[in-house]
Scaffold this motif. Structure first.
Motif, mmCIF file in Angstrom:
data_model
loop_
_atom_site.group_PDB
_atom_site.id
_atom_site.type_symbol
_atom_site.label_atom_id
_atom_site.label_comp_id
_atom_site.label_asym_id
_atom_site.label_seq_id
_atom_site.Cartn_x
_atom_site.Cartn_y
_atom_site.Cartn_z
ATOM 1 N N UNK A 3 -5.131 -51.557 36.557
ATOM 2 C CA UNK A 3 -4.150 -51.323 35.490
ATOM 3 C C UNK A 3 -4.617 -51.797 34.108
ATOM 4 N N UNK A 4 -5.093 -53.040 33.933
ATOM 5 C CA UNK A 4 -5.461 -53.487 32.579
ATOM 6 C C UNK A 4 -6.473 -52.609 31.862
ATOM 7 N N UNK A 5 -7.596 -52.211 32.502
ATOM 8 C CA UNK A 5 -8.539 -51.357 31.771
ATOM 9 C C UNK A 5 -7.934 -50.036 31.339
ATOM 10 N N UNK A 6 -7.114 -49.430 32.210
ATOM 11 C CA UNK A 6 -6.486 -48.152 31.872
ATOM 12 C C UNK A 6 -5.480 -48.341 30.744
ATOM 13 N N UNK A 7 -4.635 -49.374 30.865
ATOM 14 C CA UNK A 7 -3.611 -49.614 29.855
ATOM 15 C C UNK A 7 -4.227 -49.926 28.494
ATOM 16 N N UNK A 8 -5.290 -50.720 28.481
ATOM 17 C CA UNK A 8 -5.944 -51.059 27.214
ATOM 18 C C UNK A 8 -6.584 -49.826 26.577
ATOM 19 N N UNK A 9 -7.122 -48.942 27.422
ATOM 20 C CA UNK A 9 -7.746 -47.729 26.898
ATOM 21 C C UNK A 9 -6.711 -46.793 26.297
ATOM 22 N N UNK A 10 -5.506 -46.755 26.882
ATOM 23 C CA UNK A 10 -4.456 -45.853 26.411
ATOM 24 C C UNK A 10 -3.741 -46.421 25.186
ATOM 25 N N UNK A 11 -3.302 -47.713 25.290
ATOM 26 C CA UNK A 11 -2.480 -48.287 24.226
ATOM 27 C C UNK A 11 -3.287 -49.071 23.181
ATOM 28 N N UNK A 12 -4.490 -49.471 23.537
ATOM 29 C CA UNK A 12 -5.354 -50.213 22.619
ATOM 30 C C UNK A 12 -4.613 -51.355 21.909
ATOM 31 N N UNK A 13 -4.074 -52.306 22.663
ATOM 32 C CA UNK A 13 -3.346 -53.410 22.031
ATOM 33 C C UNK A 13 -4.278 -54.286 21.197
ATOM 34 N N UNK A 14 -3.758 -54.803 20.098
ATOM 35 C CA UNK A 14 -4.516 -55.738 19.255
ATOM 36 C C UNK A 14 -4.228 -57.142 19.775
ATOM 37 N N UNK A 15 -5.265 -57.848 20.164
ATOM 38 C CA UNK A 15 -5.113 -59.158 20.811
ATOM 39 C C UNK A 15 -5.803 -60.216 19.968
ATOM 40 N N UNK A 16 -5.096 -61.293 19.672
ATOM 41 C CA UNK A 16 -5.683 -62.410 18.932
ATOM 42 C C UNK A 16 -5.374 -63.722 19.645
ATOM 43 N N UNK A 17 -6.293 -64.666 19.527
ATOM 44 C CA UNK A 17 -6.071 -66.012 20.047
ATOM 45 C C UNK A 17 -6.117 -66.151 21.555
ATOM 46 N N UNK A 18 -6.690 -65.171 22.244
ATOM 47 C CA UNK A 18 -6.704 -65.226 23.704
ATOM 48 C C UNK A 18 -7.457 -66.454 24.218
ATOM 49 N N UNK A 19 -8.372 -66.984 23.406
ATOM 50 C CA UNK A 19 -9.130 -68.166 23.817
ATOM 51 C C UNK A 19 -8.238 -69.394 23.979
ATOM 52 N N UNK A 20 -7.017 -69.327 23.462
ATOM 53 C CA UNK A 20 -6.096 -70.462 23.604
ATOM 54 C C UNK A 20 -5.545 -70.584 25.031
ATOM 55 N N UNK A 21 -5.656 -69.522 25.808
ATOM 56 C CA UNK A 21 -5.158 -69.561 27.189
ATOM 57 C C UNK A 21 -6.239 -70.150 28.076
ATOM 58 N N UNK A 22 -5.999 -71.312 28.696
ATOM 59 C CA UNK A 22 -7.036 -71.920 29.536
ATOM 60 C C UNK A 22 -7.365 -71.044 30.736
ATOM 61 N N UNK A 23 -8.616 -71.086 31.158
ATOM 62 C CA UNK A 23 -9.051 -70.270 32.290
ATOM 63 C C UNK A 23 -8.473 -70.749 33.612
ATOM 64 N N UNK A 24 -8.242 -72.040 33.714
ATOM 65 C CA UNK A 24 -7.728 -72.618 34.951
ATOM 66 C C UNK A 24 -6.667 -73.663 34.626
ATOM 67 N N UNK A 25 -5.947 -74.089 35.640
ATOM 68 C CA UNK A 25 -4.965 -75.144 35.486
ATOM 69 C C UNK A 25 -3.599 -74.624 35.080
ATOM 70 N N UNK A 26 -2.568 -75.437 35.275
ATOM 71 C CA UNK A 26 -1.211 -75.003 34.950
ATOM 72 C C UNK A 26 -1.019 -74.798 33.452
ATOM 73 N N UNK A 27 -0.331 -73.735 33.094
ATOM 74 C CA UNK A 27 -0.037 -73.450 31.689
ATOM 75 C C UNK A 27 1.231 -72.612 31.623
ATOM 76 N N UNK A 28 2.018 -72.836 30.586
ATOM 77 C CA UNK A 28 3.249 -72.082 30.358
ATOM 78 C C UNK A 28 3.020 -71.150 29.171
#
Length: 221
Positions: free
Chosen positions: A9-34
């Motif tokens: 789903x993500x690759x298809x959705x991104x190709x169709x809607x092309x969302x603009x994404x900023x600051x994704x590096x703020x989301x930790x790769x592991x561990x609990x996060x809200x």
């Protein structure tokens, strides 16, 4: 099912809607996060998991998991595959059960998505946050990553059955960690202060006008 959907789903959705994404590096790769986001559309709970590489768990009303026949099975597969968990919103104890479910998700070291406004904004304004997000952070110690969504109200407007093409931006802010500043602070005051900090961060990311009140409109899906 989640692995299958999140691979396709993500690759298809991104190709169709092309969302603009900023600051994704703020989301930790592991561990609990809200992940605490503003709420403009039913599609928000799909957009966020699509752009975040790791699994993000949201709550969804139990009706989506109790249908019969092929449509019921498809609904369970879709919502379950997106990482959503059922909650009975008609149960008077549903709010507390929802918070307990969220804490269990965080205890497993996973990411949990929440809308502090409680329900979708029908006029585009940002409403006052309810303190459940602060309860989760203060109880679990998990950081809160604010999320600002813009354009999702056009992606799937209220009443629309299918998504449309629309410009969507997803902005992630710096994590808000729960530190020693709340040690000794009365529980209610700590929850209110932390919630207001989260909502201020969401406002800066989304650029919305603030309503200055709680969103007491009709419950969404």
């Amino acid at each position: 099912m989640y692995r299958v959907l999140h691979t396709v789903v993500p690759p298809v959705a991104k190709a169709v809607w092309r969302p603009h994404i900023t600051g994704l590096h703020h989301v930790p790769d592991t561990g609990p996060v809200i992940l605490a986001s503003n709420h403009l559309s039913f599609a928000d709970s799909v957009v966020i998991p699509i752009v975040v590489p790791r699994k993000v768990v949201f709550l969804a009303k139990s009706d989506y998991f109790t249908g019969t026949g092929l449509s019921g099975a498809a609904s369970r597969a879709w919502f379950g595959g997106l990482g959503m968990l059922p909650v009975d919103r008609d149960d008077s104890a549903a709010a507390m059960e929802s918070l307990q479910t969220a804490l269990e998700v965080l205890e497993r070291g996973e990411a949990f998505g929440i809308y502090p406004e409680g329900t979708r904004s029908r006029d585009g304004r940002l409403y006052r946050g309810r303190t459940g997000v602060a309860h989760l952070a203060l109880t679990s110690g998990a950081p809160v990553v604010p999320v600002g969504l813009t354009g999702t109200q056009h992606l799937q407007p209220i009443g629309a059955r299918l998504p449309r093409l629309a410009e969507v931006t997803v902005s992630f802010g710096a994590p808000i960690s729960v530190g020693e500043e709340y040690a000794g602070v009365p529980r209610g005051r700590a929850r209110r202060d932390l919630t207001d900090r989260v909502m201020t961060a969401i406002e800066a990311l989304s650029g919305q006008e603030t309503a200055g009140a709680y969103n007491d409109g009709p419950p969404d899906a």
